[in-house]
Design a protein around this motif. Sequence first.
Motif, PDB file in Angstrom:
ATOM      1  N   CYS A 116       0.833  -1.209   0.000  1.00 21.44           N
ATOM      2  CA  CYS A 116       0.000   0.000   0.000  1.00 21.44           C
ATOM      3  C   CYS A 116       0.864   1.255   0.000  1.00 21.44           C
ATOM      4  N   LYS A 117       2.126   1.091  -0.435  1.00 25.29           N
ATOM      5  CA  LYS A 117       3.063   2.200  -0.610  1.00 25.29           C
ATOM      6  C   LYS A 117       3.273   2.985   0.679  1.00 25.29           C
ATOM      7  N   ALA A 118       3.528   2.230   1.737  1.00 21.65           N
ATOM      8  CA  ALA A 118       3.808   2.832   3.037  1.00 21.65           C
ATOM      9  C   ALA A 118       5.024   2.135   3.640  1.00 21.65           C
ATOM     10  N   SER A 119       5.523   2.687   4.729  1.00 20.95           N
ATOM     11  CA  SER A 119       6.615   2.046   5.465  1.00 20.95           C
ATOM     12  C   SER A 119       6.354   2.228   6.951  1.00 20.95           C
ATOM     13  N   LEU A 120       6.755   1.221   7.724  1.00 19.60           N
ATOM     14  CA  LEU A 120       6.522   1.217   9.170  1.00 19.60           C
ATOM     15  C   LEU A 120       7.832   0.840   9.861  1.00 19.60           C
ATOM     16  N   GLU A 174      15.452   5.472  23.906  1.00 19.36           N
ATOM     17  CA  GLU A 174      14.166   5.908  23.359  1.00 19.36           C
ATOM     18  C   GLU A 174      13.762   5.059  22.157  1.00 19.36           C
ATOM     19  N   ARG A 175      12.432   4.868  22.005  1.00 24.44           N
ATOM     20  CA  ARG A 175      11.888   4.139  20.866  1.00 24.44           C
ATOM     21  C   ARG A 175      10.789   5.002  20.237  1.00 24.44           C
ATOM     22  N   MET A 176      10.879   5.172  18.885  1.00 26.63           N
ATOM     23  CA  MET A 176       9.903   5.995  18.177  1.00 26.63           C
ATOM     24  C   MET A 176       9.338   5.193  17.002  1.00 26.63           C
ATOM     25  N   GLN A 177       8.026   5.102  16.962  1.00 27.18           N
ATOM     26  CA  GLN A 177       7.326   4.407  15.876  1.00 27.18           C
ATOM     27  C   GLN A 177       6.908   5.420  14.809  1.00 27.18           C
ATOM     28  N   THR A 178       7.161   5.100  13.539  1.00 28.79           N
ATOM     29  CA  THR A 178       6.824   6.015  12.445  1.00 28.79           C
ATOM     30  C   THR A 178       6.185   5.253  11.293  1.00 28.79           C
ATOM     31  N   LEU A 179       5.049   5.762  10.849  1.00 27.90           N
ATOM     32  CA  LEU A 179       4.394   5.266   9.640  1.00 27.90           C
ATOM     33  C   LEU A 179       4.423   6.379   8.606  1.00 27.90           C
ATOM     34  N   LYS A 180       5.006   6.092   7.443  1.00 26.89           N
ATOM     35  CA  LYS A 180       5.046   7.070   6.359  1.00 26.89           C
ATOM     36  C   LYS A 180       4.209   6.551   5.203  1.00 26.89           C
ATOM     37  N   LEU A 181       3.330   7.418   4.699  1.00 27.53           N
ATOM     38  CA  LEU A 181       2.456   7.047   3.599  1.00 27.53           C
ATOM     39  C   LEU A 181       3.026   7.540   2.275  1.00 27.53           C
ATOM     40  N   ASP A 182       2.461   7.019   1.203  1.00 27.21           N
ATOM     41  CA  ASP A 182       2.877   7.453  -0.124  1.00 27.21           C
ATOM     42  C   ASP A 182       2.526   8.921  -0.311  1.00 27.21           C
ATOM     43  N   GLU A 230       3.189  11.736   7.577  1.00 30.27           N
ATOM     44  CA  GLU A 230       4.044  10.991   8.494  1.00 30.27           C
ATOM     45  C   GLU A 230       3.387  10.983   9.868  1.00 30.27           C
ATOM     46  N   PHE A 231       3.308   9.801  10.473  1.00 31.08           N
ATOM     47  CA  PHE A 231       2.700   9.658  11.790  1.00 31.08           C
ATOM     48  C   PHE A 231       3.753   9.063  12.720  1.00 31.08           C
ATOM     49  N   GLU A 232       4.158   9.879  13.711  1.00 31.08           N
ATOM     50  CA  GLU A 232       5.267   9.497  14.575  1.00 31.08           C
ATOM     51  C   GLU A 232       4.839   9.587  16.026  1.00 31.08           C
ATOM     52  N   MET A 233       5.200   8.574  16.816  1.00 37.45           N
ATOM     53  CA  MET A 233       4.809   8.549  18.236  1.00 37.45           C
ATOM     54  C   MET A 233       5.747   7.627  19.012  1.00 37.45           C
ATOM     55  N   VAL A 259       6.943   4.670  21.502  1.00 37.06           N
ATOM     56  CA  VAL A 259       6.448   3.367  21.933  1.00 37.06           C
ATOM     57  C   VAL A 259       7.364   2.859  23.037  1.00 37.06           C
ATOM     58  N   ASP A 260       6.877   1.880  23.798  1.00 34.68           N
ATOM     59  CA  ASP A 260       7.648   1.416  24.958  1.00 34.68           C
ATOM     60  C   ASP A 260       8.344   0.087  24.708  1.00 34.68           C
ATOM     61  N   ARG A 261       8.412  -0.300  23.425  1.00 35.12           N
ATOM     62  CA  ARG A 261       9.078  -1.570  23.116  1.00 35.12           C
ATOM     63  C   ARG A 261       9.670  -1.509  21.713  1.00 35.12           C
ATOM     64  N   ASP A 262      10.295  -2.614  21.306  1.00 36.64           N
ATOM     65  CA  ASP A 262      11.012  -2.626  20.030  1.00 36.64           C
ATOM     66  C   ASP A 262      10.162  -3.069  18.851  1.00 36.64           C
ATOM     67  N   VAL A 263       8.858  -3.217  19.056  1.00 40.32           N
ATOM     68  CA  VAL A 263       7.961  -3.618  17.961  1.00 40.32           C
ATOM     69  C   VAL A 263       6.835  -2.594  17.852  1.00 40.32           C
ATOM     70  N   PRO A 264       6.209  -2.490  16.667  1.00 41.86           N
ATOM     71  CA  PRO A 264       5.157  -1.478  16.489  1.00 41.86           C
ATOM     72  C   PRO A 264       3.903  -1.789  17.306  1.00 41.86           C
ATOM     73  N   ASN A 265       3.176  -0.737  17.607  1.00 34.77           N
ATOM     74  CA  ASN A 265       1.864  -0.849  18.249  1.00 34.77           C
ATOM     75  C   ASN A 265       0.861  -0.164  17.322  1.00 34.77           C
TER      76      ASN A 265
END
Length: 509
Positions: A51-55, A63-71, A83-86, A88-94
């Motif tokens: 869907c032309k995105a990256s996570l 610190e851990r930061m989760q980022t979803l970037k759309l096309d 870009e949606f950035e927030m 997270v408290d672990r090494d995997v996405p939520n």
Amino acid sequence: MERELKLQIDSKDLGSVRQAPLLAPARKATARPKLLTSTYFDTPDLAIHGCKASLRVRAVGRERMQTLKLDGAINAGVFDRDEFEMPVDRDVPNLKLLHDAIPADTDCGKLVHDSSVAARLAPVFVTRIHRSTVDLKLPSGDEIEAALDEGTVQADTGSTPIASVELELKRGKPQSLYTVALELLDSAPLRIEHRSKADVGYELLVAQHEDAVKATPVRMKKRDSVEEAFCTIARNCLAQVNANERGVVSGHDPSCVHQMRVGLRRLRSALDLFAKVIPAYAGLDDELRWIAGELGAARDWEVLAGATLSQAGVDGKEEGIRAVREASGQVAVNNRQRAADAVNSVRYTRVLLRLTLWLETRGWREAVTDEQRAAIDGPVVKFGAKVLRIRHRKLVKRGERLADLDDHRRHRARIAAKKVRYATEFFASLYPKSAVRHYIDGLASLQDDLGWRNDAVVADKLLLDLSRTAPETIQGAAFARGYLASRVAADHHTLKALWKGFRRLSPPQ
């Protein structure tokens, strides 16, 4: 919304960027480079990439930061995307943290809201980047973060090094990105980066194929001014050029070379169309002619090796034609690499950055006379109608007794026809669709005939060159030249009829 200009650089030249006068005042306050470790996640079937995105989840210290970037749009190296950035408290996405931000009825939203997708997420590649940043505050008040990156992208299938300069707009107008890039270009050989780090990572996993991109229709309103119309048209042409750059650099699809060349021809035609009221800056046409020429050599040999020789492979001469096709195909491949090198060059980077800056800042305003300023503030409807009449009359004049013209004069008529076609398509939205379609249909039929005739003329010259450098092609080249000449001679009546039909037409009103 992320607005970022990405530039390639050889790692050995990063020091030159660090010493650039623009960065010197802020460099003293810059912290030591940070190690950014970003793990990209996807499903086994790479649904996120689909869907032309990256996570990703990025680790900086604890610190851990989760980022979803759309096309999004990529124009002249500037990535303009959501870009949606927030944290997270672990090494995997939520993915639940994204539910409020991403509508469930979008392609990407369906994945984010699907609990089974979250359960199937796994690391697919990792980037390890040493980044140093410099915060720039320009005299205009615009603020830009310059990031100098060096590191690697690693996947189970392999790894690749990365060195880049990324300019992210924090506050202000996007054109300031081009201003900064042009100044840095004086200190180091930067090139436009057509890929994000996620793109580089996915290229380690799957074979990426960039499709050729054709021009989209130009949309303008009847109340638009001449200047507004010019900006709309020029941006439309540049979008086609930009969209095919990556395909040209990868070298996989010769159609990308053709479509980028078409975009450049359209752009040069637009600049010529408005030249009397919006003068281009000195040297622009020379530079556009240069890059078009680099692409043209590849395109001419591709046409010869493909469509032109396919028309000549008859009458038991297939073996000789095969030798010609193989030799010309190899020349085409070599020229495709030449085109890729040109698009990936510092010279092209400078051309594109300067042109885009000139367009976005309306740089012609500094050079126009009061008369020209009044003209570009006038209505585009009146301007467009006048242009179409003039272009049509020029074609009619150059095309007189078209079927009997020599190659040089017929070529001039073909160029005039092409300019009429581009002008009509530029201003098409100002006129009734039926009138535009009727005119373009007649013009297209004429252009098709003139186009293959021109291919035959170009092929004759290329075949002569080939027979001199590759002796095994002499017989096949001679046959192909004779066959193409006979086809051109036999087309006399058809071209005469097409010209007669076009002469009955009038441009849209």
